[in-house]
Design an enzyme around this catalytic site. Structure first.
Site, PDB file in Angstrom:
ATOM      1  N   LYS A  54      -2.474  -2.684  -2.993  1.00 37.56           N
ATOM      2  CA  LYS A  54      -1.096  -2.705  -2.481  1.00 37.56           C
ATOM      3  C   LYS A  54      -0.730  -1.334  -1.895  1.00 37.56           C
ATOM      4  CE  LYS A  54       0.306  -6.359  -5.656  1.00 37.56           C
ATOM      5  NZ  LYS A  54       0.847  -6.730  -6.973  1.00 37.56           N
ATOM      6  N   GLN A  98       3.897  -3.921 -12.039  1.00 37.30           N
ATOM      7  CA  GLN A  98       2.704  -4.775 -12.143  1.00 37.30           C
ATOM      8  C   GLN A  98       2.638  -5.407 -13.539  1.00 37.30           C
ATOM      9  OE1 GLN A  98       0.522  -5.437  -9.521  1.00 37.30           O
ATOM     10  NE2 GLN A  98      -0.336  -6.941 -10.895  1.00 37.30           N
ATOM     11  N   ASP A 121       9.386  -8.312  -5.493  1.00 34.07           N
ATOM     12  CA  ASP A 121       8.611  -9.429  -6.041  1.00 34.07           C
ATOM     13  C   ASP A 121       9.439 -10.712  -6.080  1.00 34.07           C
ATOM     14  OD1 ASP A 121       5.959  -8.819  -6.562  1.00 34.07           O
ATOM     15  OD2 ASP A 121       6.448  -7.690  -8.381  1.00 34.07           O
TER      16      ASP A 121
END
Ligand code: NAD
Length: 308
Positions: A54, A98, A121
């Site tokens: 990412k 994460q 997200d």
């Protein structure tokens, strides 16, 4: 029977990333550089790989990125403090925490502490609600990527029977809502669904987000339909390999070389009946990071009241 079309996630992800890079250049003229902060707690090898990729993609596309790596002994309070700092930072448009987090950290509390404006997200209840009510919002990356995949591949959604297997907050529920917004007739199936094949056989668009290798078998598929396979399951034994890939020499080479290979939630034999399908790997997977980049730019614009 015609040969099914393979929906190439890598090609579509490349397209989306090129568009994001172009937008980043346009924003640079206005003195804006979208920024993503990735928080990676402890040392989970799979998470480390995802987060690195990412951050690398941010660099490739010209976004600012910031990797924060707290130790796995961090407490919920310390994480909340960290999130509060990131919420307040002007140079950060997207915050990514994460998962999974260590047991002692209250993940739910933390995800709700992220400012909805920076929730790239799309997990915050405010964004979930906004998506549900059709307002501008940040949608979860994997489902948003699947809609892009269908649209960019010219696959009609309106009026189609879409059947989603799986009702997770990350994939099953949000993809159902996004398909509904595109005017599909949506059925959500899950672990308590009775007679699953009676639903899936009626699917013009079938989404498999179960997390069980090869679960969707040929008799569950409507011939000519579009299958989106979200599942990522690693198989390591010869017995499993033969169950899914017997006779597939290309796969066998990878399997012998690496000692494992990936299989989706759809049995490869079932793909043969489809009109179009996403392979595993190289289907839905690559779109997730592309959409994360796209969401970060979107967040940067939304936060500044710029037109999307
Ligand atoms: P999850 O475990 O949270 O949810 C699985 C869902 O499947 C549940 O809602 C459950 O009701 C349903 N289910 C389980 N057994 C079933 C059965 N026998 N019949 C019908 N439904 C059943 O999983 P998730 O987070 O939604 O992920 C699903 C899969 O997608 C996993 O393999 C995951 O690795 C993968 N995934 C891929 C990406 C990506 O490609 N970027 C992103 C997220 C998840």
């Amino acid at each position: 029977m015609t040969t099914p079309r393979i929906l190439d996630g890598n090609a579509i992800a490349t397209q989306i990333k090129a568009e994001v890079a172009a937008e980043v250049k346009e924003l640079a003229v206005q003195g804006i550089r979208p920024g993503l902060s990735a928080v990676l707690v402890g040392h989970v090898p799979a998470s480390e790989i995802y987060v690195r990729s990412k951050v690398r993609t941010c660099e490739e596309l010209g976004l600012y990125s910031d990797l924060i790596t707290p130790p796995d002994t961090i407490t919920t309070e310390e994480m909340l403090e960290l999130v509060a700092q990131l919420n307040a930072r002007e140079d950060i448009d997207g915050i990514l925490i994460q998962l999974p987090l260590p047991k002692q950290v209250n993940a739910k509390l933390l995800l709700e502490a992220v400012s909805p404006a920076k929730d790239v997200d799309g997990f915050h209840p405010v964004n979930v609600g906004r998506i549900q009510s059709g307002q501008p919002a940040l949608a979860p990356c994997t489902p948003a990527g699947m809609i892009e995949m269908l649209k960019r591949s010219g696959i009609p959604i309106a009026g189609q029977n879409a059947v989603v297997i799986g009702r997770s907050d990350i994939v099953g529920k949000p993809i159902s809502i996004l398909l509904l917004q595109q005017n599909a007739t949506v059925t959500i199936c899950h672990s308590k669904t009775r007679d699953l094949p009676s639903f899936t056989r009626n699917a013009d668009i079938l989404v498999a987000a179960i997390g069980r290798p090869g679960y969707v078998t040929p008799e569950m598929v409507k011939p000519g339909s579009t299958i989106l396979d979200v599942g990522i399951n690693r198989i390591t034994t010869r017995e499993d390999f033969d169950k899914y890939f017997a006779g597939n020499t290309r796969r066998e080479e990878t399997f012998l070389l690496k000692g494992s290979t990936l299989v989706g939630d759809v049995h490869p034999e079932a793909f043969k009946l489809a009109g179009a399908y996403t392979p595993v790997p190289g289907g839905v997977g690559p779109l997730t990071i592309a959409m994360l980049m796209s969401n970060t730019v979107r967040a940067a614009k939304l936060r500044r009241g710029l037109t999307l």
